[in-house]
Design an enzyme around this catalytic site. Sequence first.
Site, PDB file in Angstrom:
ATOM      1  N   THR A 211     -17.606 -66.771  41.578  1.00 49.67           N
ATOM      2  CA  THR A 211     -18.153 -65.466  41.222  1.00 49.67           C
ATOM      3  C   THR A 211     -19.450 -65.653  40.443  1.00 49.67           C
ATOM      4  O   THR A 211     -20.057 -66.742  40.459  1.00 49.67           O
ATOM      5  CB  THR A 211     -17.113 -64.648  40.426  1.00 49.67           C
ATOM      6  OG1 THR A 211     -17.605 -63.318  40.232  1.00 49.67           O
ATOM      7  CG2 THR A 211     -16.803 -65.269  39.083  1.00 49.67           C
ATOM      8  N   ASN A 212     -19.896 -64.619  39.770  1.00 48.37           N
ATOM      9  CA  ASN A 212     -21.137 -64.670  39.003  1.00 48.37           C
ATOM     10  C   ASN A 212     -20.947 -63.877  37.715  1.00 48.37           C
ATOM     11  O   ASN A 212     -19.872 -63.350  37.447  1.00 48.37           O
ATOM     12  CB  ASN A 212     -22.310 -64.137  39.831  1.00 48.37           C
ATOM     13  CG  ASN A 212     -22.046 -62.730  40.343  1.00 48.37           C
ATOM     14  OD1 ASN A 212     -21.990 -61.778  39.581  1.00 48.37           O
ATOM     15  ND2 ASN A 212     -21.859 -62.603  41.669  1.00 48.37           N
ATOM     16  N   ARG A 213     -22.003 -63.752  36.928  1.00 44.90           N
ATOM     17  CA  ARG A 213     -21.878 -63.172  35.584  1.00 44.90           C
ATOM     18  C   ARG A 213     -22.221 -61.681  35.536  1.00 44.90           C
ATOM     19  O   ARG A 213     -22.398 -61.123  34.462  1.00 44.90           O
ATOM     20  CB  ARG A 213     -22.786 -63.944  34.628  1.00 44.90           C
ATOM     21  CG  ARG A 213     -22.379 -65.393  34.456  1.00 44.90           C
ATOM     22  CD  ARG A 213     -23.375 -66.152  33.619  1.00 44.90           C
ATOM     23  NE  ARG A 213     -23.479 -65.587  32.275  1.00 44.90           N
ATOM     24  CZ  ARG A 213     -24.453 -65.892  31.424  1.00 44.90           C
ATOM     25  NH1 ARG A 213     -25.395 -66.734  31.776  1.00 44.90           N
ATOM     26  NH2 ARG A 213     -24.475 -65.340  30.221  1.00 44.90           N
TER      27      ARG A 213
END
Length: 404
Positions: A211-213
């Site tokens: 995933t990402n932030r």
Amino acid sequence: MSGPFHGKRILLGVSGSIAAYKAADLASKLTQGGAEVDVLMTHSATRFVTPLTFRSITHRPVLTDLFDPGSPEAIEHVALAQAAHVLVVAPATAHMLAKLALGLADDPISVTALATGAPVLVAPAMDANMWEHPAVRRNVETLIERGAVIVGPGEGRLASGLTGWGRLAETPELLGRIAKTLGANGDLSGRSIVVSAGGTQEPLDPVRVLTNRSSGKMGYAIAEAARDRGADVTLVTASAAVEPPVGVHVERADTAEQMRNAVQEAVCSADALVMAAAVADYRPADPSGEKLKKEAMADLSVALERTDDIIAGVPDGIVKVAFAAESRDLLKNARAKLKGKGVHLVAANDITLPGAGFGADENKVWLVDEGGDTELPLMAKYDVAMAILDRVVALLGTGRPKGR
């Protein structure tokens, strides 16, 4: 100060329910949002919460008695009604619903409801058995037929000890519905806007994801701002750190593939797409159907495959806005995205800037289109959203909206 309530004149009618204490929080939040809040109370409401409470919160007089010769507000209720942008009755007891439906006028709230041409929003609160009574339901139907907006009630434990429908809607829901009501005739009224938000999650196994932030805050702010300008908003959201705005249609999409499918369906009847989601560019090519054990992951190597480019696959005929979150060569990459993806506008932000990265409440954005680049100052994401939507409105022009 910015937001949907700034500079608005809001009348808050409080009738005699134990839920009247929640109206104090609502009055506080509206006042903090820049609204001028005039509180109207029935006599029974003053038995639960004193007028001084509301006067202390709003810094304005509270109207409690139409027949008090010493009260200037008693003879100015018509002026209040005419100046109002919206009348909110929260809580509205069963008795108040009946008076509003029948057109009775013997207290500050019911008199003002007849005198105002502003939208009326009613939030019922009562015991479960009362809410289910046919007479109450018929009164609610009558109010809806006349154009009133009904918010709630919610379900839960009631003051009587019963559990059921009858709780006053919570403050965030009321604020969202008031904002939507205030913006119903805005410059995006009749338009259908699709907004994507959040960060997708690509499964490695049933437990782990790539995933990402992304917090989702920017996309949610755009959905909220579009709602506040009268748009019919569909929010396609992946994982996010905040709750979706009230008054928008929410579609959940955890992965890039799910988001692509949801966006493609939503844009079929849309006028514009704002693609604010942080969509994974790659996903595991062969995710495990079972949880990978730590011992088996010592030398783990994960093969990745490209995901589909969502906005590039959206057909022409609608306004398309893309985001570019970059750590270097910001404008160069934004211009490349503008040309390569066939979009009308790119909102580019440098994620390395202090206070403007992932999870922040503010953002600093450059708006890039065929006419050049416009640098916006660091400001609240809601204000950034409004600036983006100003461009969307201009791009939509005066053409006929597709609608739903």
